[in-house]
Design a protein around this motif. Sequence first.
Motif, PDB file in Angstrom:
ATOM      1  N   SER A 137       0.855  -1.187   0.000  1.00 12.74           N
ATOM      2  CA  SER A 137       0.000   0.000   0.000  1.00 12.74           C
ATOM      3  C   SER A 137       0.893   1.239   0.000  1.00 12.74           C
ATOM      4  N   ILE A 138       0.632   2.118  -0.954  1.00 12.97           N
ATOM      5  CA  ILE A 138       1.410   3.356  -1.077  1.00 12.97           C
ATOM      6  C   ILE A 138       0.448   4.522  -0.876  1.00 12.97           C
ATOM      7  N   VAL A 139       0.856   5.477  -0.035  1.00  9.92           N
ATOM      8  CA  VAL A 139       0.002   6.648   0.222  1.00  9.92           C
ATOM      9  C   VAL A 139       0.827   7.905  -0.036  1.00  9.92           C
ATOM     10  N   ASN A 140       0.316   8.768  -0.881  1.00 12.03           N
ATOM     11  CA  ASN A 140       1.031  10.002  -1.216  1.00 12.03           C
ATOM     12  C   ASN A 140       0.351  11.217  -0.589  1.00 12.03           C
ATOM     13  N   MET A 141       1.139  12.034   0.102  1.00 14.56           N
ATOM     14  CA  MET A 141       0.576  13.191   0.802  1.00 14.56           C
ATOM     15  C   MET A 141       0.514  14.380  -0.150  1.00 14.56           C
ATOM     16  N   SER A 142      -0.649  14.536  -0.769  1.00 18.25           N
ATOM     17  CA  SER A 142      -0.863  15.672  -1.666  1.00 18.25           C
ATOM     18  C   SER A 142      -1.343  16.857  -0.834  1.00 18.25           C
ATOM     19  N   SER A 143      -2.291  17.625  -1.338  1.00 19.29           N
ATOM     20  CA  SER A 143      -2.811  18.794  -0.614  1.00 19.29           C
ATOM     21  C   SER A 143      -4.063  19.297  -1.320  1.00 19.29           C
ATOM     22  N   VAL A 144      -4.937  19.964  -0.584  1.00 14.61           N
ATOM     23  CA  VAL A 144      -6.094  20.608  -1.237  1.00 14.61           C
ATOM     24  C   VAL A 144      -5.601  21.626  -2.276  1.00 14.61           C
ATOM     25  N   VAL A 145      -4.382  22.140  -2.037  1.00 14.05           N
ATOM     26  CA  VAL A 145      -3.802  23.121  -2.970  1.00 14.05           C
ATOM     27  C   VAL A 145      -3.510  22.475  -4.332  1.00 14.05           C
ATOM     28  N   GLY A 146      -3.229  21.168  -4.319  1.00 14.66           N
ATOM     29  CA  GLY A 146      -3.004  20.438  -5.575  1.00 14.66           C
ATOM     30  C   GLY A 146      -4.309  20.206  -6.322  1.00 14.66           C
ATOM     31  N   VAL A 147      -5.415  20.240  -5.613  1.00 15.53           N
ATOM     32  CA  VAL A 147      -6.723  20.028  -6.233  1.00 15.53           C
ATOM     33  C   VAL A 147      -7.263  21.362  -6.758  1.00 15.53           C
ATOM     34  N   LYS A 148      -7.065  22.422  -5.958  1.00 10.74           N
ATOM     35  CA  LYS A 148      -7.753  23.687  -6.212  1.00 10.74           C
ATOM     36  C   LYS A 148      -6.841  24.809  -6.720  1.00 10.74           C
ATOM     37  N   MET A 163       1.417  14.864  -7.936  1.00 13.80           N
ATOM     38  CA  MET A 163       1.332  13.656  -7.098  1.00 13.80           C
ATOM     39  C   MET A 163       0.017  12.910  -7.341  1.00 13.80           C
ATOM     40  N   ILE A 164      -1.044  13.673  -7.624  1.00  6.89           N
ATOM     41  CA  ILE A 164      -2.354  13.034  -7.854  1.00  6.89           C
ATOM     42  C   ILE A 164      -2.329  12.242  -9.171  1.00  6.89           C
ATOM     43  N   GLY A 165      -1.763  12.842 -10.209  1.00  7.49           N
ATOM     44  CA  GLY A 165      -1.647  12.133 -11.495  1.00  7.49           C
ATOM     45  C   GLY A 165      -0.773  10.894 -11.347  1.00  7.49           C
ATOM     46  N   PHE A 166       0.307  11.033 -10.583  1.00  3.19           N
ATOM     47  CA  PHE A 166       1.224   9.911 -10.343  1.00  3.19           C
ATOM     48  C   PHE A 166       0.488   8.789  -9.597  1.00  3.19           C
ATOM     49  N   THR A 167      -0.263   9.172  -8.578  1.00  6.49           N
ATOM     50  CA  THR A 167      -1.011   8.197  -7.754  1.00  6.49           C
ATOM     51  C   THR A 167      -1.964   7.383  -8.622  1.00  6.49           C
ATOM     52  N   LYS A 168      -2.728   8.072  -9.458  1.00  8.59           N
ATOM     53  CA  LYS A 168      -3.733   7.362 -10.277  1.00  8.59           C
ATOM     54  C   LYS A 168      -3.055   6.446 -11.291  1.00  8.59           C
ATOM     55  N   SER A 169      -1.932   6.904 -11.861  1.00 13.34           N
ATOM     56  CA  SER A 169      -1.224   6.085 -12.853  1.00 13.34           C
ATOM     57  C   SER A 169      -0.646   4.833 -12.213  1.00 13.34           C
ATOM     58  N   VAL A 170      -0.028   4.993 -11.040  1.00 15.23           N
ATOM     59  CA  VAL A 170       0.575   3.839 -10.358  1.00 15.23           C
ATOM     60  C   VAL A 170      -0.524   2.860  -9.925  1.00 15.23           C
ATOM     61  N   ALA A 171      -1.671   3.401  -9.490  1.00 21.22           N
ATOM     62  CA  ALA A 171      -2.789   2.527  -9.101  1.00 21.22           C
ATOM     63  C   ALA A 171      -3.212   1.672 -10.296  1.00 21.22           C
ATOM     64  N   LEU A 172      -3.249   2.272 -11.487  1.00 18.19           N
ATOM     65  CA  LEU A 172      -3.646   1.529 -12.691  1.00 18.19           C
ATOM     66  C   LEU A 172      -2.590   0.494 -13.066  1.00 18.19           C
ATOM     67  N   GLU A 173      -1.304   0.882 -12.933  1.00 19.20           N
ATOM     68  CA  GLU A 173      -0.219  -0.017 -13.325  1.00 19.20           C
ATOM     69  C   GLU A 173      -0.066  -1.212 -12.402  1.00 19.20           C
ATOM     70  N   LEU A 174      -0.215  -0.979 -11.104  1.00 23.41           N
ATOM     71  CA  LEU A 174       0.144  -2.025 -10.139  1.00 23.41           C
ATOM     72  C   LEU A 174      -1.043  -2.728  -9.482  1.00 23.41           C
ATOM     73  N   GLY A 175      -2.248  -2.320  -9.848  1.00 27.17           N
ATOM     74  CA  GLY A 175      -3.445  -2.909  -9.235  1.00 27.17           C
ATOM     75  C   GLY A 175      -3.532  -4.417  -9.426  1.00 27.17           C
ATOM     76  N   SER A 176      -3.131  -4.892 -10.615  1.00 32.37           N
ATOM     77  CA  SER A 176      -3.258  -6.334 -10.882  1.00 32.37           C
ATOM     78  C   SER A 176      -2.307  -7.146 -10.008  1.00 32.37           C
ATOM     79  N   ARG A 177      -1.327  -6.480  -9.404  1.00 30.44           N
ATOM     80  CA  ARG A 177      -0.396  -7.187  -8.490  1.00 30.44           C
ATOM     81  C   ARG A 177      -0.764  -6.952  -7.030  1.00 30.44           C
ATOM     82  N   ASN A 178      -1.970  -6.432  -6.803  1.00 32.78           N
ATOM     83  CA  ASN A 178      -2.457  -6.203  -5.433  1.00 32.78           C
ATOM     84  C   ASN A 178      -1.651  -5.116  -4.700  1.00 32.78           C
TER      85      ASN A 178
END
Length: 248
Positions: A137-148, A163-178
């Motif tokens: 499990s990987i957790v990235n500390m972004s910020s509301v400032v990254g959203v808004k 970091m948000i774009g990176f998080t979503k991409s890694v989730a897609l890449e590594l999801g099949s490996r749990n």
Amino acid sequence: MKLLEGKNAIITGASRGIGTGIARVFAENGANVAFTYSSSEGPALELEKELSGLGVKVKAYKSNAASFEAAEQLVASVLEDFGGIDILINNAGITKDNLLMRMSEADFDSVIEINLKSVFNMTKAVQRTMLKQRKGSIVNMSSVVGVKGNAGQANYAASKAGMIGFTKSVALELGSRNIRCNAIAPGFIETEMTAKLDEKVVQGWREGIPLKRGGSPEDIANACLFFASDLSAYVTGQVLNVDGGMLT
Ligand code: NAP
């Protein structure tokens, strides 16, 4: 049984603030904690001592999150010392605020390197271990400032949105490996990072927050606990705003 019993976690930037809060909550929940700092050796060693008293293994490492080589060395040392890595919390971060007109190239580059490139460095360094285990499990500390976005923080906002774009991409890449990857977007959290802000400005922010208070490191640590543990076993690629309703 504690939620993180027997799990090994790496947390970057835990010598103070939110990182310290995460290390404490993780150790209280049974995790062995390897954490990094940049220059605060005294507080880091104190935290190591305090949390070791909870009966888990805890070790502080001086390691520059911005360095690719340092991340590889850190992960190799943690594997030797702890025997495995189940959780990575990319928390280390800095601000170098200024209006674009006055923002130097050096201040743009250092914020991107410490906040964003560090996430690439560390995620790449733990990837092989998590792939072999078929779990992580990987957790990235972004910020509301990254959203808004936020005036005066173009460098910081860019790093946190990245970091948000990176998080979503890694989730897609590594999801099949749990291997799951999620992000947290804290709002206004009372730490040294926000202590340098003008009190009048801060008061204005507090009034604008639906819950009428700044958050604490524990508020963020509890969200991290959810993402790090099996409570969120079916959650990946998400960004959780922990902001007292600020972005609502
Ligand atoms: P903080 O109190 O300033 O602590 C920052 C931590 O990062 C410290 O442990 C520091 O180590 C470490 N660090 C800084 N540069 C580093 C580097 N090059 N390599 C390794 N470690 C480094 O900040 P915080 O408020 O706890 O924030 C933690 C994270 O949450 C950051 O990513 C921040 O952007 C994010 N965040 C904070 C807020 C907020 O309101 N506070 C809101 C949204 C997001 P040293 O002590 O050795 O310098």
